[in-house]
Design a protein around this motif. Structure first.
Motif, short mmCIF file in Angstrom:
data_model
loop_
_atom_site.label_atom_id
_atom_site.label_comp_id
_atom_site.label_asym_id
_atom_site.label_seq_id
_atom_site.Cartn_x
_atom_site.Cartn_y
_atom_site.Cartn_z
N THR A 5 0.86 -1.17 0.00
CA THR A 5 0.00 0.00 0.00
C THR A 5 0.90 1.22 0.00
O THR A 5 1.81 1.31 0.80
CB THR A 5 -0.92 0.00 1.24
OG1 THR A 5 -1.67 -1.20 1.23
CG2 THR A 5 -1.86 1.18 1.23
N TYR A 6 0.65 2.13 -0.92
CA TYR A 6 1.54 3.26 -1.12
C TYR A 6 1.11 4.52 -0.42
O TYR A 6 1.87 5.44 -0.28
CB TYR A 6 1.68 3.55 -2.62
CG TYR A 6 2.33 2.43 -3.36
CD1 TYR A 6 3.71 2.37 -3.45
CD2 TYR A 6 1.58 1.43 -3.92
CE1 TYR A 6 4.32 1.33 -4.10
CE2 TYR A 6 2.19 0.39 -4.57
CZ TYR A 6 3.56 0.34 -4.66
OH TYR A 6 4.16 -0.70 -5.31
N SER A 7 -0.13 4.63 -0.05
CA SER A 7 -0.60 5.89 0.50
C SER A 7 -1.53 5.61 1.65
O SER A 7 -2.27 4.63 1.63
CB SER A 7 -1.34 6.67 -0.60
OG SER A 7 -1.93 7.82 -0.05
N PRO A 10 -6.73 5.92 0.84
CA PRO A 10 -7.13 4.84 -0.06
C PRO A 10 -7.72 5.35 -1.38
O PRO A 10 -8.16 6.49 -1.48
CB PRO A 10 -8.18 4.08 0.74
CG PRO A 10 -8.57 4.93 1.88
CD PRO A 10 -7.55 6.01 2.03
N CYS A 11 -7.70 4.47 -2.37
CA CYS A 11 -8.28 4.77 -3.67
C CYS A 11 -9.74 5.20 -3.52
O CYS A 11 -10.45 4.70 -2.65
CB CYS A 11 -8.22 3.54 -4.57
SG CYS A 11 -6.59 3.28 -5.29
N PHE A 59 0.90 5.02 -7.58
CA PHE A 59 -0.05 3.99 -8.02
C PHE A 59 -1.19 4.62 -8.79
O PHE A 59 -1.45 5.82 -8.68
CB PHE A 59 -0.60 3.21 -6.82
CG PHE A 59 -1.34 4.07 -5.83
CD1 PHE A 59 -2.69 4.36 -5.99
CD2 PHE A 59 -0.68 4.60 -4.74
CE1 PHE A 59 -3.37 5.16 -5.09
CE2 PHE A 59 -1.36 5.41 -3.82
CZ PHE A 59 -2.71 5.69 -4.00
N CYS A 61 -5.40 3.90 -9.36
CA CYS A 61 -6.52 3.21 -8.73
C CYS A 61 -7.31 2.43 -9.78
O CYS A 61 -7.68 2.98 -10.81
CB CYS A 61 -7.44 4.21 -8.04
SG CYS A 61 -6.66 5.02 -6.65
N ARG A 69 -8.27 -1.42 -6.03
CA ARG A 69 -6.93 -2.01 -6.15
C ARG A 69 -5.96 -0.91 -6.54
O ARG A 69 -6.33 0.02 -7.24
CB ARG A 69 -6.89 -3.09 -7.24
CG ARG A 69 -7.72 -4.30 -6.97
CD ARG A 69 -7.51 -5.43 -7.99
NE ARG A 69 -7.04 -5.08 -9.30
CZ ARG A 69 -7.82 -4.81 -10.36
NH1 ARG A 69 -9.13 -4.79 -10.23
NH2 ARG A 69 -7.29 -4.56 -11.53
N GLN A 70 -4.72 -1.05 -6.09
CA GLN A 70 -3.68 -0.10 -6.47
C GLN A 70 -2.71 -0.79 -7.42
O GLN A 70 -2.17 -1.84 -7.10
CB GLN A 70 -2.91 0.39 -5.24
CG GLN A 70 -3.75 1.23 -4.32
CD GLN A 70 -2.96 1.73 -3.12
OE1 GLN A 70 -1.84 1.32 -2.87
NE2 GLN A 70 -3.57 2.63 -2.35
N LYS A 71 -2.53 -0.18 -8.61
CA LYS A 71 -1.54 -0.69 -9.56
C LYS A 71 -0.28 0.17 -9.40
O LYS A 71 -0.33 1.38 -9.64
CB LYS A 71 -2.08 -0.59 -10.98
CG LYS A 71 -1.10 -1.08 -12.02
CD LYS A 71 -1.61 -0.83 -13.43
CE LYS A 71 -0.53 -1.25 -14.42
NZ LYS A 71 -0.73 -0.64 -15.72
N LYS A 175 -1.42 14.39 -6.36
CA LYS A 175 -2.61 13.58 -6.09
C LYS A 175 -3.62 13.97 -7.14
O LYS A 175 -4.00 15.14 -7.24
CB LYS A 175 -3.16 13.84 -4.69
CG LYS A 175 -2.30 13.26 -3.59
CD LYS A 175 -2.99 13.44 -2.24
CE LYS A 175 -2.13 12.81 -1.16
NZ LYS A 175 -2.75 12.99 0.16
N SER A 184 -5.08 8.60 -8.69
CA SER A 184 -3.67 8.22 -8.71
C SER A 184 -2.85 9.13 -7.82
O SER A 184 -3.26 10.25 -7.50
CB SER A 184 -3.10 8.24 -10.14
OG SER A 184 -3.03 9.55 -10.64
#
Length: 193
Positions: A5-7, A10-11, A59, A61, A69-71, A175, A184
């Motif tokens: 998880t990058y942030s 959340p997405c 990432f 979203c 999901r985060q890509k 952001k 993203s």
């Protein structure tokens, strides 16, 4: 393998502007920079000229609000920074994907020479809404509308950009909110050589 998880955000989180005003997209009314803001920008841009190295991590979203999901979208980067006498900066970054063998070049331009803070273009098309300008941080919002595919339709896009400066380090965070929700995130962490 666990999912990264990058942030903390959340997405599909609502835009902070939407939370404040109830509207996802308000018109940007440019405000002339104060003398103190111009002084802070000058201080922040001091000694930025030169070569920098670092990473861009982030990432996109995917999925739905119920199943986000985060890509990952991660790069190593080499950047050349130029600061002009009028206190405008230009960063040209050569980015190489960490996961795939793809490269791209991105240019970041921030202008303050005409008395307004502007992103990418030094005329009203580059106008932004300033969130804050201090000695080590600049934060602003830019809006745009993007066309979706050949069948038409548009998405409202809001980009919140934050620059943070310490002695030989610069962080730029983007952001991107589409139609009022987070789509993203990308964070550049750069160190001067």
């Amino acid at each position: 393998m666990s999912q990264v998880t990058y942030s903390a955000e959340p997405c599909f989180t609502p835009s902070p502007l939407k939370k404040k005003s109830g509207q996802a997209f308000e018109e940007i009314k440019p405000v002339k920079l104060t003398n103190k803001q111009i002084h802070n920008i000058r201080n922040m841009f001091k000694n930025l000229r030169g070569n920098w190295r670092g990473t861009a991590t982030g990432f996109f979203c995917l999925g739905t609000e119920k199943k986000p999901r985060q890509k990952p979208d991660n790069y190593s980067l080499k950047a050349d920074m130029d600061v002009f006498s009028q206190q405008d900066i230009e960063i040209t970054a050569d980015m190489e994907s960490i996961a795939q063998s793809k490269q791209r070049t991105e240019t970041f331009r921030l202008f303050s020479s005409n008395g307004f803070l502007r992103y990418n273009r030094n005329h009203p098309a580059g106008d932004v809404k300033v969130n804050s300008i201090s000695r080590n941080e600049i934060s602003f919002v830019q809006h745009s509308q993007i066309r979706l595919g050949p069948k038409g339709g548009t998405a409202r896009r809001e980009i919140i950009t934050t620059l943070k400066r310490t002695y030989k380090n610069l962080q730029i965070e983007y952001k991107v909110y589409s139609n009022g929700v987070l789509g993203s995130v990308s964070t550049w962490k750069l160190q001067k050589l």
